[in-house]
Write an enzyme that holds these catalytic residues in place. Structure first.
Site: not given
Ligand code: NAD
Length: 254
Positions: A38, A59, A86, A156
């Protein structure tokens, strides 16, 4: 039924929180050798301690960080079997109102991050194959927004559409080149994570009135997504590639 990921070497990005953290925990609990990464180098160590796995600051927009993460997988476990790309961020502005820097950032994290990860992971999977067709599974966490107009969150949605189509395109290209590396996109609907919570009024996640558009009536939990990701990594999905797996309680059909 438990999808079998025992002894698979699995790299999960964005694993300090939400879907990524749930995936790292579930994969480790089922016997996978997990590299949890992360951009938040402090929080990822907490998840790694829970999972008793390797935690790395990474990153996904940095090619050097990708090299470090894949090198760590090979150094500690000798190979890489699966990548879960992810990591994600969100932006709730229509494209027309969004400045170029924020548009670029969304695409850097989701599209470029997945692009670099795909190239590096496939190179490693080919290098370790010993001349046989390379094997492995790559999951890109896209979104149901990939297939929606998504007013108010359109930039997005554009980035997620690119990720979903990248999974399709690369899955087909690799298969045609003789690789047995599968590439699929997971398209989650609204999932209870900090990314969604941050965009909702307090209490809305637990208010059934907020979820009347979801036929199953509730938001999903990160563990639901983790289980689906494990399915896509496991041999149980061995003939699935170049597809988009929608897991959204029926939301996108209403
Ligand atoms: P979250 O915010 O809980 O987790 C996302 C993680 O990505 C965080 O820990 C953050 O620090 C990390 N991150 C951000 N930028 C980064 C980078 N440049 N390099 C490495 N890490 C980085 O969000 P989540 O909901 O668990 O999201 C996970 C994935 O699921 C994402 O791609 C999101 O777009 C997708 N998603 C989420 C939802 C939802 O409703 N939560 C729905 C559809 C898709």
């Amino acid at each position: 039924m438990m999808f079998d990921v025992k002894d698979k070497v699995v790299l999960v990005t964005g694993a300090a929180s939400g879907i990524g953290a749930a995936t790292a925990r579930l994969a480790a609990a089922r016997g996978a050798k997990v590299i949890a990464t992360d951009i938040d180098g402090e929080r990822i160590q907490g998840v790694a301690a829970d999972c008793q796995c390797i935690g790395l600051k990474h990153d996904v927009t940095s090619a050097d960080d990708w090299d470090n993460a894949i090198t760590a997988a090979v150094h500690h476990h000798g190979r890489l079997d699966a990548l879960v790309s992810n990591a994600g961020i969100v932006n709730y502005e229509p494209i027309i109102d969004l400045d170029l820097a924020r548009f670029r950032k969304l695409n850097q994290v989701h599209v470029e991050g997945s692009f670099i990860g795909l190239q590096k992971a496939v190179a490693q999977m080919r290098a370790q194959s010993g001349g046989a067709p390379a094997t492995g599974s790559i999951v890109l966490t896209a979104s149901v927004m990939a297939n929606c107009a998504a007013p108010g969150i359109s930039a997005y949605a554009v980035a997620k559409a690119a990720m979903a189509n990248m999974a399709r395109a690369v899955g087909v290209e690799l298969g045609r080149k003789g690789d047995m590396i599968r590439v699929n996109a997971l398209c989650p609907g609204p999932t209870r994570t900090p990314l969604l919570e941050g965009a909702m009024p307090p209490g809305a996640l637990d208010d059934p009135a907020h979820w009347t558009d979801v036929p199953l009536g509730v938001p999903q939990e990160p563990e639901d997504m983790a289980e689906t990701i494990l399915f896509l990594i496991s041999e149980e999905s061995s003939f699935m590639t170049a597809t988009q797996m929608v897991v959204d309680g029926g939301w996108s059909l209403t």
